[in-house]
Design an enzyme around this catalytic site. Structure first.
Site, PDB file in Angstrom:
ATOM      1  N   LYS A   1     -60.473 108.957  29.221  1.00 32.64           N
ATOM      2  CA  LYS A   1     -59.560 109.819  29.974  1.00 32.64           C
ATOM      3  C   LYS A   1     -58.807 110.684  28.964  1.00 32.64           C
ATOM      4  CE  LYS A   1     -57.560 107.652  33.998  1.00 32.64           C
ATOM      5  NZ  LYS A   1     -56.407 106.898  34.520  1.00 32.64           N
TER       6      LYS A   1
ATOM      7  N   GLU B   1     -65.099  98.714  24.985  1.00 31.24           N
ATOM      8  CA  GLU B   1     -63.938  98.839  25.875  1.00 31.24           C
ATOM      9  C   GLU B   1     -64.373  99.377  27.225  1.00 31.24           C
ATOM     10  OE1 GLU B   1     -61.083  98.315  26.708  1.00 31.24           O
ATOM     11  OE2 GLU B   1     -59.627  98.270  25.078  1.00 31.24           O
ATOM     12  N   ASP B   2     -63.534  99.201  28.218  1.00 30.84           N
ATOM     13  CA  ASP B   2     -63.826  99.827  29.509  1.00 30.84           C
ATOM     14  C   ASP B   2     -63.294 101.251  29.567  1.00 30.84           C
ATOM     15  OD1 ASP B   2     -61.272  98.770  29.400  1.00 30.84           O
ATOM     16  OD2 ASP B   2     -61.163  98.303  31.521  1.00 30.84           O
TER      17      ASP B   2
ATOM     18  N   ASP C   1     -57.542 105.291  27.265  1.00 37.98           N
ATOM     19  CA  ASP C   1     -56.539 106.012  28.062  1.00 37.98           C
ATOM     20  C   ASP C   1     -55.592 106.711  27.065  1.00 37.98           C
ATOM     21  OD1 ASP C   1     -55.103 106.762  30.311  1.00 37.98           O
ATOM     22  OD2 ASP C   1     -54.103 104.855  30.551  1.00 37.98           O
TER      23      ASP C   1
ATOM     24  N   ARG D   1     -61.948  94.427  40.043  1.00 30.16           N
ATOM     25  CA  ARG D   1     -62.779  94.353  38.838  1.00 30.16           C
ATOM     26  C   ARG D   1     -64.250  94.126  39.181  1.00 30.16           C
ATOM     27  NH1 ARG D   1     -59.494  93.894  34.160  1.00 30.16           N
ATOM     28  NH2 ARG D   1     -57.599  92.672  34.391  1.00 30.16           N
TER      29      ARG D   1
ATOM     30  N   PHE E   1     -56.344 107.385  39.211  1.00 30.66           N
ATOM     31  CA  PHE E   1     -56.233 105.927  39.110  1.00 30.66           C
ATOM     32  C   PHE E   1     -57.595 105.303  39.399  1.00 30.66           C
ATOM     33  CE2 PHE E   1     -52.772 102.613  39.270  1.00 30.66           C
ATOM     34  CZ  PHE E   1     -53.638 101.604  38.890  1.00 30.66           C
TER      35      PHE E   1
ATOM     36  N   GLY F   1     -61.138  93.944  30.927  1.00 30.25           N
ATOM     37  CA  GLY F   1     -61.736  95.115  31.582  1.00 30.25           C
ATOM     38  C   GLY F   1     -63.172  95.421  31.212  1.00 30.25           C
TER      39      GLY F   1
ATOM     40  N   ASP G   1     -59.104  97.164  36.798  1.00 31.17           N
ATOM     41  CA  ASP G   1     -58.331  96.540  37.876  1.00 31.17           C
ATOM     42  C   ASP G   1     -57.085  97.328  38.248  1.00 31.17           C
ATOM     43  OD1 ASP G   1     -56.834  95.948  35.434  1.00 31.17           O
ATOM     44  OD2 ASP G   1     -55.665  94.572  36.667  1.00 31.17           O
TER      45      ASP G   1
HETATM   46  C1  PRP Z   1     -56.731  98.533  29.636  1.00 29.43           C
HETATM   47  C2  PRP Z   1     -58.114  98.844  29.101  1.00 29.43           C
HETATM   48  C3  PRP Z   1     -57.864  99.179  27.669  1.00 29.43           C
HETATM   49  C4  PRP Z   1     -56.482  99.784  27.678  1.00 29.43           C
HETATM   50  C5  PRP Z   1     -56.598 101.252  27.595  1.00 29.43           C
HETATM   51  O1  PRP Z   1     -56.472  97.190  29.375  1.00 29.43           O
HETATM   52  O2  PRP Z   1     -58.985  97.750  29.214  1.00 29.43           O
HETATM   53  O3  PRP Z   1     -57.851  98.026  26.855  1.00 29.43           O
HETATM   54  O4  PRP Z   1     -55.858  99.399  28.906  1.00 29.43           O
HETATM   55  O5  PRP Z   1     -55.336 101.833  27.587  1.00 29.43           O
HETATM   56  P1  PRP Z   1     -54.744 102.632  26.338  1.00 29.43           P
HETATM   57  O6  PRP Z   1     -55.832 103.526  25.823  1.00 29.43           O
HETATM   58  O7  PRP Z   1     -53.641 103.423  27.015  1.00 29.43           O
HETATM   59  O8  PRP Z   1     -54.237 101.673  25.345  1.00 29.43           O
HETATM   60  P2  PRP Z   1     -55.361  96.318  30.141  1.00 29.43           P
HETATM   61  O9  PRP Z   1     -54.179  96.148  29.247  1.00 29.43           O
HETATM   62  O10 PRP Z   1     -55.122  96.902  31.500  1.00 29.43           O
HETATM   63  O11 PRP Z   1     -56.076  94.904  30.244  1.00 29.43           O
HETATM   64  P3  PRP Z   1     -57.431  94.443  30.979  1.00 29.43           P
HETATM   65  O12 PRP Z   1     -58.579  94.929  30.100  1.00 29.43           O
HETATM   66  O13 PRP Z   1     -57.349  92.964  31.012  1.00 29.43           O
HETATM   67  O14 PRP Z   1     -57.470  95.090  32.338  1.00 29.43           O
END
Ligand code: PRP
Length: 181
Positions: free
Chosen positions: A132, A100-101, A104, A166, A153, A45, A160
């Site tokens: 968030k 990080e992106d 959450d 993405r 969302f 991400g 993604d």
């Molecule tokens: C997403 C995002 C963070 C994580 C955040 O990754 O990139 O790593 O979720 O969520 P959290 O704070 O609830 O842990 P994902 O597992 O979707 O993988 P990706 O980066 O390959 O999209």
């Protein structure tokens, strides 16, 4: 640019993202003046954000990449995190920033942070494009945060849904009928 048909609206447009990325890069450049910094990109991400961010940082920057996956199906992480690909160097004594992106629930970064901290870096900071806060399940704050976003969302600029969107240059909100399918 035309709105992608699967998007309900644009939350953060391309120009606003680029402006904010430059601001964060300037902040990092100031904070780490005279030092070198290891930037760790969390795949997948954060790739877009990471690539733009490092371009604007005026320091001796090294890069590495890490991939984790959270166990459990669906769109939210379960709290269990697995390292799929680790970074390729020791970080003891280095100034490290994890990029990080999105923060959450916070589980992914909490796990990553503690794991990396155990390896003895000189310093360890978190930089995330999005935050968030409404979704947080563990106590965790980003040191550098691009934008706080509502509990919607969001996709694009690295984020993604089922591996799509993405590559969009902006962050938008996905239409409910797309993920309800
Ligand atoms: C997403 C995002 C963070 C994580 C955040 O990754 O990139 O790593 O979720 O969520 P959290 O704070 O609830 O842990 P994902 O597992 O979707 O993988 P990706 O980066 O390959 O999209």
């Amino acid at each position: 640019m035309k709105l992608h048909p699967d998007l309900e609206k644009i939350l953060i447009d391309e120009a606003s993202i680029q402006q904010r990325v430059k601001e964060i890069a300037a902040e990092i450049t100031r904070d780490y003046a005279g030092r070198s910094v290891l930037m760790i990109c969390t795949l997948r991400g954060a790739v877009m954000f990471f690539a733009d961010l490092v371009k604007y940082i005026d320091l001796d920057v090294r890069m590495d990449f890490i991939a984790c996956s959270s166990y459990g199906a669906g769109t939210s992480s379960s709290g269990e995190v697995k390292i799929v690909k680790d970074i390729s160097q020791p970080i003891a004594g280095l100034d490290v920033i994890v990029v990080e992106d999105i923060i959450d629930t916070g589980h992914t970064l909490k796990y990553l942070y503690n794991m990396l901290l155990n390896r003895g870096p000189a310093s360890l900071k978190i930089c995330s494009l999005l935050d968030k806060p409404e979704r947080r399940e563990v106590e965790l704050e980003g040191d550098y945060v691009g934008f706080k976003v509502p509990n919607e969302f969001v996709v694009g600029y690295g984020l993604d849904y089922n591996e799509k969107y993405r590559n969009l240059p902006m962050v938008g909100v996905l239409k409910p009928e797309v993920y309800a399918k």
